[in-house]
Design a protein around this motif. Structure first.
Motif, PDB file in Angstrom:
ATOM      1  N   HIS A 127     102.125  40.858 104.702  1.00  0.00           N
ATOM      2  CA  HIS A 127     103.244  40.102 104.137  1.00  0.00           C
ATOM      3  C   HIS A 127     104.572  40.734 104.527  1.00  0.00           C
ATOM      4  CE1 HIS A 127     100.265  38.042 101.729  1.00  0.00           C
ATOM      5  NE2 HIS A 127      99.828  39.198 101.271  1.00  0.00           N
ATOM      6  N   GLY A 128     105.644  39.987 104.331  1.00  0.00           N
ATOM      7  CA  GLY A 128     106.979  40.542 104.495  1.00  0.00           C
ATOM      8  C   GLY A 128     107.241  41.580 103.420  1.00  0.00           C
ATOM      9  N   PRO A 129     108.316  42.382 103.573  1.00  0.00           N
ATOM     10  CA  PRO A 129     108.551  43.483 102.635  1.00  0.00           C
ATOM     11  C   PRO A 129     108.789  43.044 101.193  1.00  0.00           C
ATOM     12  CG  PRO A 129     110.391  43.225 104.159  1.00  0.00           C
ATOM     13  CD  PRO A 129     109.287  42.387 104.681  1.00  0.00           C
ATOM     14  N   LEU A 130     109.471  41.936 100.984  1.00  0.00           N
ATOM     15  CA  LEU A 130     109.731  41.517  99.609  1.00  0.00           C
ATOM     16  C   LEU A 130     108.442  41.062  98.927  1.00  0.00           C
ATOM     17  CD1 LEU A 130     112.022  41.306  97.574  1.00  0.00           C
ATOM     18  CD2 LEU A 130     112.346  38.923  98.269  1.00  0.00           C
ATOM     19  N   GLU A 131     107.621  40.280  99.634  1.00  0.00           N
ATOM     20  CA  GLU A 131     106.357  39.849  99.044  1.00  0.00           C
ATOM     21  C   GLU A 131     105.401  41.028  98.882  1.00  0.00           C
ATOM     22  OE1 GLU A 131     102.844  36.465  99.489  1.00  0.00           O
ATOM     23  OE2 GLU A 131     104.532  36.487 100.895  1.00  0.00           O
ATOM     24  N   LEU A 188     116.042  42.040 106.904  1.00  0.00           N
ATOM     25  CA  LEU A 188     115.457  40.782 107.359  1.00  0.00           C
ATOM     26  C   LEU A 188     116.103  39.561 106.706  1.00  0.00           C
ATOM     27  CD1 LEU A 188     111.674  41.798 107.346  1.00  0.00           C
ATOM     28  CD2 LEU A 188     113.146  41.454 109.348  1.00  0.00           C
ATOM     29  N   GLY A 189     117.092  39.791 105.885  1.00  0.00           N
ATOM     30  CA  GLY A 189     117.767  38.679 105.224  1.00  0.00           C
ATOM     31  C   GLY A 189     117.001  38.095 104.056  1.00  0.00           C
ATOM     32  N   GLU A 190     116.048  38.864 103.493  1.00  0.00           N
ATOM     33  CA  GLU A 190     115.249  38.364 102.369  1.00  0.00           C
ATOM     34  C   GLU A 190     115.922  38.588 101.020  1.00  0.00           C
ATOM     35  OE1 GLU A 190     110.802  39.089 104.367  1.00  0.00           O
ATOM     36  OE2 GLU A 190     111.379  40.117 102.513  1.00  0.00           O
ATOM     37  N   LEU A 191     116.944  39.470 100.973  1.00  0.00           N
ATOM     38  CA  LEU A 191     117.612  39.759  99.709  1.00  0.00           C
ATOM     39  C   LEU A 191     118.871  38.921  99.559  1.00  0.00           C
ATOM     40  CD1 LEU A 191     117.497  43.617  99.075  1.00  0.00           C
ATOM     41  CD2 LEU A 191     115.917  41.841  98.325  1.00  0.00           C
ATOM     42  N   ALA A 238     115.894  36.669  90.998  1.00  0.00           N
ATOM     43  CA  ALA A 238     117.288  37.061  90.966  1.00  0.00           C
ATOM     44  C   ALA A 238     117.731  37.798  92.219  1.00  0.00           C
ATOM     45  CB  ALA A 238     117.548  37.947  89.745  1.00  0.00           C
ATOM     46  N   ILE A 239     116.814  38.458  92.920  1.00  0.00           N
ATOM     47  CA  ILE A 239     117.213  39.260  94.092  1.00  0.00           C
ATOM     48  C   ILE A 239     116.842  38.589  95.402  1.00  0.00           C
ATOM     49  CG2 ILE A 239     116.973  41.390  92.757  1.00  0.00           C
ATOM     50  CD1 ILE A 239     114.431  42.009  94.318  1.00  0.00           C
TER      51      ILE A 239
END
Length: 242
Positions: A127-131, A188-191, A238-239
Motif C-alpha cells: 500500500h501507499g504510506p498513508l494507507e 507523494l501528495g497524500e497529506l 482530517a489529514i
C-alpha cells in the motif's frame, strides 16, 4: 515570525527486542535498521533453551506470566502463581526466569517483538504510506484486543516504577514509524496541505493509545477495534489530501 518546523526534527529512537533464545534473533548481534530495533533489556536471565521442549516450556511460562500480569499487574503477581498456572514448581520457573523482574522483562521484550512482524506483514501488502499507517494501527488494535502478551507488556510499561529494570520508553518507536510514513505520504501528495508529519504522528499515537486505554478501562478492550476504527476515520480524514 513563524515558528521553526520542529515536526521535521530527527530524534533518537528507543525500542526493545526479544528475549534471547525465545523469539526472533538477529544472529550477528547487530541491530536491524528501522523502528523497533532489538535492544535487550539488562536483567538476569536463565539459560537459552537448547531443545524444542525447553523452548516450549519457556514460552508456556511466559504466556502464563503475561496472563497474570494483564489481570493483576506486576506487584500482585507472584512467581508461585505463575508456577501453579503451568503446573510446575517455583524452582522450575526460576530455572527459566531467575526473578520476577526477568519474567516482566521477557514479556515486555516479546510485546515489542510483535510490532516488526506486523510492520513486515503490512508492508508486504504494497500500500501507499498513508494507507500503510492506517493498516498498521488497525492491526495494532487487533493485537491489543486478542494478544495477551501485547496487553501485559502495555500494563507493565505503565507499572515501570515498580519494576527493577530499565524498560524502554514507550510510544517513541510508534511516533518515529508513523512520522516516517507520513513524511513519505507528504512527498507523494497524500497529506492535506499544512499537515506536519511529525505533529500528525504524535496526534495519532496519542489518540491510538488513549483509545486502547479507555477501551481497557471500560470494556477490557472488547470494543477496542471498533472504537479505534471510529477514531481513525476521523483523524485520517482530517489529514488526507482531498
Amino acid at each position: 515570525m513563524p515558528e521553526p518546523d520542529v515536526d521535521r526534527e530527527t530524534r533518537p529512537r528507543t525500542g526493545a527486542g526479544t528475549e534471547p533464545g525465545t523469539g526472533p534473533e538477529t544472529g550477528s548481534g547487530t541491530e536491524p535498521p528501522g523502528p523497533f530495533r532489538v535492544r535487550p533489556i539488562a536483567t538476569r536471565r536463565g539459560p537459552d533453551p537448547k531443545q524444542d521442549r525447553a523452548a516450549r516450556t519457556r514460552l508456556l511460562v511466559l504466556t502464563a506470566a503475561a496472563e497474570l500480569f494483564t489481570a493483576r499487574g506486576f506487584r500482585h503477581t507472584s512467581v508461585q502463581e505463575v508456577a501453579d498456572r503451568v503446573g510446575m514448581t517455583k524452582g522450575a520457573v526460576y530455572f527459566h526466569y531467575p526473578t520476577k523482574e526477568a519474567l516482566a522483562v521477557a514479556v515486555v521484550e516479546h510485546h515489542y517483538a510483535r510490532w516488526p512482524l506486523l510492520l513486515a506483514g503490512v508492508t508486504a501488502e504494497g500500500h501507499g504510506p498513508l494507507e500503510t499507517a492506517e493498516r498498521l494501527l488497525a492491526g495494532a488494535a487487533l493485537a491489543f484486543r486478542d494478544d495477551v502478551v501485547v496487553q501485559a507488556g502495555t500494563r507493565l510499561q505503565v507499572e515501570r516504577p515498580q519494576i527493577d529494570a530499565e524498560l524502554p520508553t514507550p510510544y517513541v518507536d510508534w511516533t518515529e514509524l508513523l512520522a516516517g510514513l507520513l513524511s513519505r505520504a507528504e512527498a507523494l501528495g497524500e497529506l492535506r496541505a499544512g499537515v506536519l508529519p511529525r505533529t500528525a504522528a504524535r496526534s495519532l499515537v496519542a489518540a491510538f493509545f488513549g483509545t486502547q486505554h479507555i477501551s481497557d478501562v471500560l470494556r477490557e478492550r472488547a470494543d477496542v477495534v471498533e472504537r479505534w476504527a471510529e477514531t481513525a476515520e476521523l483523524l485520517f480524514g482530517a489529514i488526507r489530501a482531498e
